[in-house]
Structure formats: structure tokens, C-alpha cells
Design an enzyme around this catalytic site. Structure first.
Site, PDB file in Angstrom:
ATOM      1  CB  VAL A 157      -0.932   0.065   1.240  1.00  0.00           C
ATOM      2  CG1 VAL A 157      -2.105  -0.837   1.058  1.00  0.00           C
ATOM      3  CG2 VAL A 157      -0.176  -0.204   2.524  1.00  0.00           C
ATOM      4  N   GLY A 158       0.244   2.355  -0.291  1.00  0.00           N
ATOM      5  CA  GLY A 158       0.911   3.641  -0.164  1.00  0.00           C
ATOM      6  C   GLY A 158       1.360   4.206  -1.491  1.00  0.00           C
ATOM      7  CD  GLU A 217      -1.924  -7.243   1.860  1.00  0.00           C
ATOM      8  OE1 GLU A 217      -1.267  -8.149   2.374  1.00  0.00           O
ATOM      9  OE2 GLU A 217      -1.757  -6.057   2.138  1.00  0.00           O
ATOM     10  N   GLY A 274       0.274  -7.067   5.214  1.00  0.00           N
ATOM     11  CA  GLY A 274       0.668  -8.305   4.557  1.00  0.00           C
ATOM     12  C   GLY A 274       2.140  -8.330   4.180  1.00  0.00           C
TER      13      GLY A 274
END
Ligand code: 0RQ
Length: 502
Positions: free
Chosen positions: A263-264, A287, A381
Site C-alpha cells: 500500500v501507499g 493484496e 501483509g
């Protein structure tokens, strides 16, 4: 609504959000759908916020991953959350965790389902589950994420459905719900390539567990990532060159291996970098599918993308959800237990790209704790992937907070990914390929290639003195000084210090 509620016997279960929220009991464990602001339970939690204005109620909330403002901001601020797991990414929630008002169980996302099976998480009194439809044969079709909902549904005593009619019907058929059985009696997961479908299109539950249905039209909160900048673009280019070298060495082909990206903003930017590259026919087995993945599908670079959630900015939400049919045969949403399963990550040979907050000269990575004490988001994750991937890559800018902080330090102040789980490090400065190297061999690559020029001399100074002090020990450290950069930051707002010239 009628079209979405295929199981007609459930029609008399439709209630208001307030009525559904009244079913939640103080002191219980509640599972909620949602993974990185996608497919979240929304209207019932907001009704709980209202209820908390006149009544004391505290619950433990477990989800897939981070939720949007309804839960991780408003429900948290209303004092309703006692314990939260397994991931969050909200400033308000983070503040309450770091004040000690909310207990936070930061856990590998693939582990939650096993903990539910063992009764460590639970008993789950309620699951609040956002769905796009309930089919005639009783399958609950989740919306933009699957997360932990299937395992919560199996173990929860009661299920409250938020039937969200604002989500496109084209979501039906995108999910692939497969639930491994009990450990010890379990078969191998029957997936040998990331494009395979192995389960059902929805979550099957005994119909008597469905206690209430609330009709909702709340959209998911959009993702907050910022567009790529020059430095993240540079990191992407460095990584693409590394893949080219891997092809030359015969370890990869032009299609690479299934890609996971964290993410990000940084992870998204790195993936965006593939758009103008020669790589093609890529498969994403991740994910979260962020904006970049859909841009790559549009560019004809990605042929298939599987994950457990779709998290998009407002702009991409409009584009993708307004035209989901066009992507339907190219995407798949799975339970997080499957998307993050060590068995599959290893079998499929994933290339995993996640983000570090800081890392040390030997390759240990901290992804969660600012200066070793304050929780940022959580491990999510990243550990599931890094340890089990064919190639575990970590990316980070070499500095933070305008240059006051070096992301490369003598010793990380918290370890999420040990030196044994970190294959490759990329910063805007360069790359360190740590595979097959001993700790002292790694130091040179990490400092010379990845550290910010402002901190290189200071890092070498530490390492050289540590080497002397330990007589060249396996992993040289000066224990009194190993965390002094963080101490300096706390005292003087900078990690920079004057290095005595020899
Ligand atoms: O704070 O915005 O206040 O300035 O940390 O840093 O550089 O914007 O990077 O948004 O990609 O997030 C590791 C947090 C990176 C994220 C982390 C400050 C920096 C900024 C964010 P400001 P950036 P990103 C699959 C994988 C763990 C979970 C994971 C994350 C803010 O990627 O949570 O990987 N990863 N899951 O200024 C103090 C340092 C710092 C620092 C950066 N060394 N010290 N602050 N910052 N470095 C997905 C899931 O599992 C769901």
C-alpha cells in the site's frame, strides 16, 4: 433492492441502520468487512457512533485491514473501540493507539483466519458484512474487498448485511471464495497459477445466521495516495533496470513473475513505472489493487490481477466502477487468507515490493514503528509476502521529514522484516541486492548505493568504529550507540551529527 436480494425469505430481515446497531452488545467481539478502505461496513458502524452518544458501549473490532473514516476515525473517536486488529492506517485511530486508549493487535494478515479457527480471535458475536447482492441460492457477494469476511462469516454467531446498492452489479462473478479447512485435515490449496479460480463467487452461510439486512448507498472512501514524483519515478526506473539484469542473468523473463505491491504512494508509483517499459503480459497477485494496476491493464501491460481488495482514488473509482464490465475477466478478489498464503506465495514465485519506514546497514527493516515506539499503520501483509516471495524487495526514500531523518540507520528501532527476509533494497539513490551476502558484505552496498549523501559519512563512521570495537564480529555494533540516531532525533529533531574527521 429486490434484484439484489435474491433470497426472498430474507425480505423481512430488512431494518434501519439504527435497529441493526442496537443488536451489537457491549463487550463483544465484532468482525467487520473491509480492507484498505474498500468494501467496509459503513452505515451500521456510523449508527453505533450515534448510539455511543447516549450509552456506554465498547467492542473489539477485527476486519480485513484498514477501514475508512467511518470506523477507524469516527467509531474510534466515539470511544467505542476497545481493541482493534489486524491493521489500520488512520491518523485518528493511530493517535488513540499511541495514547494507549485503544489496544492494537498488529498481525500478519494471513494469520488472522487461523486465529479465528483456533478461537484466539473470538467468539465473534456479530459480523457486519457489506455485500453487493445475496443470490437466490444464498451466496453473499462481497463488494470491493473480501478480506477476512469468509472466515468471520463461518465463525460469527450472527451476520448483519449492509446491502450496498451503489456498488455495480458487475461485481458479481469477480470474487473467488475458497476457504481452507481445519489444519491437519487440510488439502493442498488447488492453485498452481495466479489466474486460476478455485472457489465460489460468494460466501455461503447458513441463512438463519443472517440477523438483519440494512440497505446502504454509501460509497467507499477514496484512497489517499499521492501521484508519483521525481524520486519515486527514479525508484521505479532503478527497479526496472534490476529486472532487466535478472532477465540477462536468466532468472526472469519479460513477463517477470506474479507481482505483489504494497500500500501507499511509493508502492503505487513504483508499479506505475511499468507503464512505459518493455515488460508485458504481467500478472499481479497482490493484496490491494491500487490505481497503478488499472492503468497497467488499460495500457495492455497487465493481463490479470488478483488481490483481496480494490482501493482507488476518486478519479479511478469513477473510471473503473463506471466500466467494471471491461475489467471483469481480468480481475479477481480472494480471501486475504488466500491472497497472502505462504503456500501460494512460495509456489507461484511472487516478486513482492513493500515499503520500509527505515532499514539498517545489515538489511533489517522497520515498516511499522516511528522511532521504535509509535505505531504508524501496521505490518499488514508485508511480512506474509517478504518472507515467502521469490524476491522480497523493499522500497523507501533514503530520507524523511525534509532530510532530518535518514531512512538508513545503524540499527532499526523496531524489526518487522529481519535481514533474512529482505532480498533487495531500493531508494531514490540506488539499489542494494543483498541476496547471498553476509552482513558485512551488505553494509557497503546499503551505505554506498542506498543512503542519502548527507548521511553516508556518518554511517561509515559508525560501521568502521563498530568493526574495530568488535574485532570484525559477524554483525558489528556498538550497543551503546546503535540507537543514538533516534535519541538525537528525539532531542535535537535531527539525526545529523558532526562526524569527527580522522
Ligand atoms: O509522514 O506524511 O506525515 O510526512 O511516514 O511515508 O514516504 O509517504 O510512504 O505512504 O508509502 O508509507 C511504511 C508507512 C510507508 C507504509 C509505510 C513518514 C513520512 C510520512 C509515510 P508524513 P511515505 P508511504 C500491503 C503491505 C506497512 C504495511 C505494508 C506501510 C509517512 O507503506 O504502512 O507494507 N507499510 N503492507 O514522513 C519517521 C522515518 C520515516 C517516517 C517515513 N524513518 N521516521 N517517519 N516517515 N519514514 C498492504 C497491507 O498490508 C494492507
Amino acid at each position: 433492492v429486490e434484484k439484489r436480494l435474491g433470497l426472498k425469505q430474507l425480505a423481512d430481515k430488512v431494518v434501519s441502520a439504527q435497529e441493526a446497531a442496537a443488536l451489537i452488545q457491549d463487550g463483544t467481539v465484532v468482525g467487520m468487512s473491509g480492507f484498505t478502505r474498500a468494501g467496509d461496513a459503513k452505515v451500521v458502524p456510523m449508527a453505533l457512533v450515534e448510539r455511543a452518544k447516549t450509552e456506554q458501549i465498547k467492542i473489539d473490532v477485527y476486519t480485513g485491514a484498514s477501514l475508512g473514516p467511518e470506523v477507524d476515525n469516527h467509531l474510534a473517536a466515539a470511544g467505542v473501540i476497545n481493541k482493534r486488529g489486524p491493521f489500520q492506517g488512520d491518523a485518528v485511530m493511530r493517535g488513540l493507539i499511541n495514547k494507549g486508549d485503544i489496544k492494537y493487535v498488529d498481525a500478519h494478515l494471513s494469520h488472522n483466519a487461523e486465529l479465528v479457527r483456533q478461537g484466539i480471535i473470538g467468539p465473534i458475536k456479530h459480523l457486519i458484512l457489506e455485500a453487493v447482492a445475496i443470490t437466490e441460492d444464498g451466496l453473499i457477494i462481497p463488494t470491493n474487498s473480501v478480506g477476512n469476511s469468509p472466515i468471520f462469516a463461518e465463525y460469527a454467531e450472527n451476520i448483519i448485511i449492509e446491502l450496498n446498492i451503489s456498488h455495480p452489479e458487475a461485481l458479481i462473478g469477480i470474487h473467488d471464495i475458497y476457504i481452507p479447512g481445519e489444519q491437519g485435515k487440510r488439502e493442498a490449496i488447488p492453485m498452481t497459477n495466479a489466474e486460476q479460480r478455485i472457489g465460489e463467487i460468494g460466501i455461503r452461510v447458513p441463512v438463519e445466521k443472517i440477523q438483519a439486512i440494512v440497505i446502504s448507498e454509501e460509497p467507499d472512501a477514496p484512497s489517499l495516495i499521492v501521484p508519483p514524483d521525481e524520486e519515486t519515478q527514479n525508484m521505479a526506473n532503478i527497479l526496472l533496470d534490476f529486472f532487466r539484469d535478472e532477465i540477462k542473468a536468466g532468472r526472469l523473463t519479460n513477463e517477470l513473475m506474479p507481482l505483489q505491491s504494497g500500500v501507499g504512494s511509493v508502492a503505487n508509483a513504483v508499479l506505475d513505472g511499468f507503464a512505459d517499459s518493455e515488460f508485458e503480459n504481467l500478472v499481479v497477485a497482490s493484496e490491494v489493487l491500487q490505481d497503478a494496476v488499472f492503468n497497467l491493464i488499460d495500457a495492455g501491460k497487465v493481463r490479470f490481477a488478483a488481490a483481496t481488495s480494490i482501493t482507488l482514488t476518486k478519479e479511478l473509482q469513477d473510471k473503473v466502477y463506471g466500466n467494471l464490465e471491461a475489467y471483469a475477466d481480468k480481475i479477481c478478489l480472494r480471501p486475504q487468507e488466500i491472497s497472502n498464503h505462504p503456500e501460494l506465495i512460495r509456489r507461484l514465485g511472487l516478486i513482492s515490493i513493500n515499503t520500509a519506514l527505515e532499514l539498517d546497514i545489515y538489511g533489517n527493516v522497520n515498516s511499522t514503528h516511528v522511532s521504535g515506539t509509535k505505531m504508524m499503520n501496521g505490518i499488514g501483509g508485508s511480512g506474509d509476502f517478504a518472507r515467502n516471495a521469490r524476491l522480497g524487495i523493499f522500497v523507501t526514500k533514503s530520507y524523511a521529514k525534509g532530510g532530518a531523518i535518514s531512512s538508513i540507520v545503524p540499527m532499526v528501532s523496531h524489526v518487522d522484516h529481519t535481514e533474512h527476509d529482505v532480498d533487495v533494497i531500493v531508494t531514490e539513490q540506488g539499489i542494494a541486492d543483498l541476496r547471498g551476502l553476509s552482513p558485512k558484505e551488505r553494509v557497503e552496498l546499503i551505505i554506498n548505493n542506498c543512503a542519502h549523501p548527507d548521511f553516508k559519512e556518518q554511517l561509515w563512521d559508525y560501521y568502521n568504529r563498530a568493526y574495530e570495537a568488535t574485532g570484525g564480529a559477524h554483525t558489528p555494533h556498538i550497543l551503546e550507540e546503535a540507537l543514538s540516531w533516534h535519541v538525537n532525533l528525539a532531542k535535537n529533531k535531527t539525526m545529523k551529527k558532526e562526524v569527527a574527521k580522522a
